[in-house]
Design a protein around this motif. Structure first.
Motif, PDB file in Angstrom:
ATOM      1  N   ASP A  72      49.301  43.713  -9.320  1.00 38.36           N
ATOM      2  CA  ASP A  72      48.238  42.837  -9.845  1.00 38.36           C
ATOM      3  C   ASP A  72      47.124  43.652 -10.492  1.00 38.36           C
ATOM      4  O   ASP A  72      46.540  43.262 -11.501  1.00 38.36           O
ATOM      5  CB  ASP A  72      47.634  41.997  -8.706  1.00 38.36           C
ATOM      6  CG  ASP A  72      48.618  40.959  -8.195  1.00 38.36           C
ATOM      7  OD1 ASP A  72      49.646  40.734  -8.868  1.00 38.36           O
ATOM      8  OD2 ASP A  72      48.363  40.384  -7.110  1.00 38.36           O
ATOM      9  N   SER A  73      46.831  44.786  -9.852  1.00 34.69           N
ATOM     10  CA  SER A  73      45.748  45.622 -10.364  1.00 34.69           C
ATOM     11  C   SER A  73      46.090  46.164 -11.758  1.00 34.69           C
ATOM     12  O   SER A  73      45.243  46.200 -12.656  1.00 34.69           O
ATOM     13  CB  SER A  73      45.485  46.761  -9.368  1.00 34.69           C
ATOM     14  OG  SER A  73      44.682  47.738  -9.953  1.00 34.69           O
ATOM     15  N   ARG A  75      47.888  44.769 -14.008  1.00 34.55           N
ATOM     16  CA  ARG A  75      47.732  43.663 -14.959  1.00 34.55           C
ATOM     17  C   ARG A  75      46.259  43.413 -15.265  1.00 34.55           C
ATOM     18  O   ARG A  75      45.851  43.287 -16.425  1.00 34.55           O
ATOM     19  CB  ARG A  75      48.369  42.401 -14.354  1.00 34.55           C
ATOM     20  CG  ARG A  75      48.447  41.214 -15.282  1.00 34.55           C
ATOM     21  CD  ARG A  75      49.075  40.040 -14.532  1.00 34.55           C
ATOM     22  NE  ARG A  75      50.466  40.290 -14.170  1.00 34.55           N
ATOM     23  CZ  ARG A  75      51.513  40.053 -14.981  1.00 34.55           C
ATOM     24  NH1 ARG A  75      51.320  39.547 -16.170  1.00 34.55           N
ATOM     25  NH2 ARG A  75      52.742  40.313 -14.588  1.00 34.55           N
ATOM     26  N   SER A  76      45.442  43.380 -14.216  1.00 32.82           N
ATOM     27  CA  SER A  76      44.041  43.028 -14.475  1.00 32.82           C
ATOM     28  C   SER A  76      43.301  44.188 -15.143  1.00 32.82           C
ATOM     29  O   SER A  76      42.451  43.979 -16.002  1.00 32.82           O
ATOM     30  CB  SER A  76      43.338  42.546 -13.208  1.00 32.82           C
ATOM     31  OG  SER A  76      43.083  43.627 -12.369  1.00 32.82           O
ATOM     32  N   ARG A  77      43.680  45.417 -14.828  1.00 31.30           N
ATOM     33  CA  ARG A  77      43.001  46.544 -15.492  1.00 31.30           C
ATOM     34  C   ARG A  77      43.387  46.616 -16.966  1.00 31.30           C
ATOM     35  O   ARG A  77      42.555  46.883 -17.827  1.00 31.30           O
ATOM     36  CB  ARG A  77      43.302  47.855 -14.748  1.00 31.30           C
ATOM     37  CG  ARG A  77      42.466  47.957 -13.456  1.00 31.30           C
ATOM     38  CD  ARG A  77      42.873  49.130 -12.586  1.00 31.30           C
ATOM     39  NE  ARG A  77      42.625  50.441 -13.161  1.00 31.30           N
ATOM     40  CZ  ARG A  77      41.427  50.983 -13.363  1.00 31.30           C
ATOM     41  NH1 ARG A  77      40.339  50.299 -13.070  1.00 31.30           N
ATOM     42  NH2 ARG A  77      41.310  52.196 -13.867  1.00 31.30           N
ATOM     43  N   GLN A  80      41.429  43.997 -18.818  1.00 33.20           N
ATOM     44  CA  GLN A  80      40.050  44.425 -19.101  1.00 33.20           C
ATOM     45  C   GLN A  80      40.017  45.420 -20.257  1.00 33.20           C
ATOM     46  O   GLN A  80      39.173  45.336 -21.151  1.00 33.20           O
ATOM     47  CB  GLN A  80      39.447  45.083 -17.865  1.00 33.20           C
ATOM     48  CG  GLN A  80      39.155  44.130 -16.706  1.00 33.20           C
ATOM     49  CD  GLN A  80      38.894  44.927 -15.426  1.00 33.20           C
ATOM     50  OE1 GLN A  80      38.136  45.883 -15.416  1.00 33.20           O
ATOM     51  NE2 GLN A  80      39.548  44.537 -14.349  1.00 33.20           N
ATOM     52  N   ASP A  85      42.404  37.995 -21.194  1.00 31.24           N
ATOM     53  CA  ASP A  85      42.473  37.421 -19.849  1.00 31.24           C
ATOM     54  C   ASP A  85      43.684  37.972 -19.098  1.00 31.24           C
ATOM     55  O   ASP A  85      44.700  38.313 -19.709  1.00 31.24           O
ATOM     56  CB  ASP A  85      42.611  35.895 -19.917  1.00 31.24           C
ATOM     57  CG  ASP A  85      41.335  35.257 -20.423  1.00 31.24           C
ATOM     58  OD1 ASP A  85      40.283  35.931 -20.389  1.00 31.24           O
ATOM     59  OD2 ASP A  85      41.415  34.102 -20.885  1.00 31.24           O
ATOM     60  N   VAL A  86      43.542  37.956 -17.775  1.00 35.94           N
ATOM     61  CA  VAL A  86      44.607  38.516 -16.942  1.00 35.94           C
ATOM     62  C   VAL A  86      45.964  37.843 -17.181  1.00 35.94           C
ATOM     63  O   VAL A  86      46.992  38.515 -17.283  1.00 35.94           O
ATOM     64  CB  VAL A  86      44.158  38.408 -15.480  1.00 35.94           C
ATOM     65  CG1 VAL A  86      45.188  37.858 -14.580  1.00 35.94           C
ATOM     66  CG2 VAL A  86      43.759  39.731 -14.956  1.00 35.94           C
TER      67      VAL A  86
END
Ligand SMILES: Cc1ncc(COP(=O)(O)O)c(C=O)c1O
Length: 420
Positions: A72-73, A75-77, A80, A85-86
């Motif tokens: 998940d990290s 993807r979200s990094r 950003q 968006d994630v």
């Protein structure tokens, strides 16, 4: 973004274990457009995943929950860093696989009367599957062609092809032969003005700069992480609601999950978990060059992109000038960017006039230049600039970790192989 005036190569290289290996001493790596070295952060993250969390992710027990959190990290990094968006970030096995699935999905919504625009500047990945799709559903295929002399795509070529029947436009952010960044934001806006969707192949651009994809506006932006100092995965941004517009290509029970609809293959857990680690490298570079550690990842990516590109521009100019001035070679692509807002990526292809590209590449390899020759899966482009795709071109490609001594070695090897 208060950041140093130039890139510190000793800092850069300290993050790439390849530079310390005996096998690479006395040689310079000029095949980066094929795949870059991985940074230490990527290698460590992969090793950590396989050592500590190599279990089915997303269950409640410790290692499993940690594995899922790392995925998940990433993807979200990446979201950003790219300004999106994630749930707009998707990972697939490769860019070729991602474009193949996209083409299949578009084939379910397009048909006779619809028009699709592709270029002959693209790598086969962003054009072959789309061409086959258009043919199989009876849509009209329009080819936007490069200038025969320069290999450059001109925006007015797109304007001539766009009309209210255009549903899809595919083009590269940068060609893997011509090396010139294309004005993707402008071309995306032109396609959107007639209501078309846009797929941008960023594979040859992303190693040289991490773009703000939301600002660009593309509906799909693709690149290959293994060329961006990371793992062997394709990253795809799917924006502007395109995930909902395209029919689900994944397992039926995943139809409501944005992250599964266009990536039917089960994820490679370890690679997905390690995919974000390269952004730790980007952060480390940003901070080492005077940037604020608390800046957003998007700002850090933009600041580091400027450092990378300034450095690359300094190194590419003498090589382009040497090739341009040499009577025995034809440089493919522009010697410099006319529009200085577009980066001239250091992906440099040429054809020797009197020698075979294979022989010239062999001569360069003998002199410590790790490079290749061939069509680099861009045969349509080579034909479009009157180069025999069977013999192909010699290509030397580099990135920000290349230094002046590599360029000196390259210029010396070119001189020895091709003469003055
Ligand atoms: C410009 C470009 N697009 C697409 C691809 C395909 O990428 P992948 O190897 O991830 O399928 C490549 C690979 O070299 C490329 O250079």
């Amino acid at each position: 973004m208060p950041i140093a005036a130039s890139l510190d190569l000793s800092v850069v290289r300290s993050h790439f274990p390849a530079f310390d290996l005996p096998a690479y001493q006395g040689q310079s790596f000029f095949e980066n457009a094929g795949g870059s070295f991985a940074c230490r952060q990527t290698i460590d993250a992969l090793h950590r995943f396989y050592t500590e969390t190599k279990v089915q992710p997303y269950a409640d027990y410790g290692p499993s929950a940690l594995a899922g959190a790392q995925m998940d990290s990433s993807r979200s990094r990446w979201a950003q860093a790219l300004g999106v968006d994630v749930d707009e970030v998707q990972f697939g096995p490769s860019t070729s696989m991602n474009t193949y699935v996209l083409a299949k999905a578009f084939g379910e919504i397009l048909g006779p009367g619809d028009e699709v625009i592709v270029t002959n500047q693209d790598h086969e990945a962003n054009t072959g599957a789309v061409r086959r799709m258009a043919k199989s559903v009876g849509a009209t295929l329009r080819e936007w062609r490069v200038d025969r002399a320069t290999g450059v795509l001109e925006g007015n070529g797109l304007d001539e092809l766009l009309n209210e029947r255009t549903r899809l436009v595919c083009f590269p952010h940068c060609s893997n032969i011509v090396g010139q960044q294309n004005p993707a934001t402008e071309w995306t806006a032109a396609a959107h003005a007639v209501g078309a969707r846009v797929i941008v192949d960023g594979v040859s651009y992303a190693p040289h700069g991490l773009p703000d994809v939301a600002e660009m506006g593309a509906d799909v932006y693709l690149f290959s992480l293994y060329k961006v100092y990371s793992v062997h995965q394709g990253l795809m941004v799917t924006a502007n609601g395109i995930v909902d517009e395209l029919p689900n290509q994944g397992h039926g029970f995943n139809a409501e999950l944005a992250s599964k609809r266009l990536t039917p293959a089960g994820p490679d857990h370890a690679q997905e978990a390690a995919a974000g680690a390269v952004l730790d490298y980007v952060s480390a570079l940003y901070v080492a060059h005077g940037g604020d550690a608390k800046a957003s990842l998007r700002d850090q990516a933009a600041g580091v992109t400027t450092l990378w590109q300034d450095h690359e521009t300094r190194l590419v100019e003498p090589v382009l000038s040497w090739l341009e001035d040499h009577d025995g070679v034809r440089l493919i692509g522009p010697a410099r960017a006319d529009d200085q807002s577009q980066h001239r990526c250091p992906t440099v292809a040429f054809t020797p006039r009197a020698l075979a590209p294979a022989d010239v590449a062999a001569g360069l390899v003998d002199r410590g230049i790790m490079c290749g020759h061939g069509d680099f899966y861009a045969g349509r482009l080579l034909e479009g600039v009157d180069v025999d795709a069977n013999s192909g071109v010699v290509r030397v490609s580099w990135v920000h970790y290349t230094d002046q001594s590599d360029i000196d070695r390259l210029l010396g090897a070119l001189q020895d192989t091709l003469g003055s």
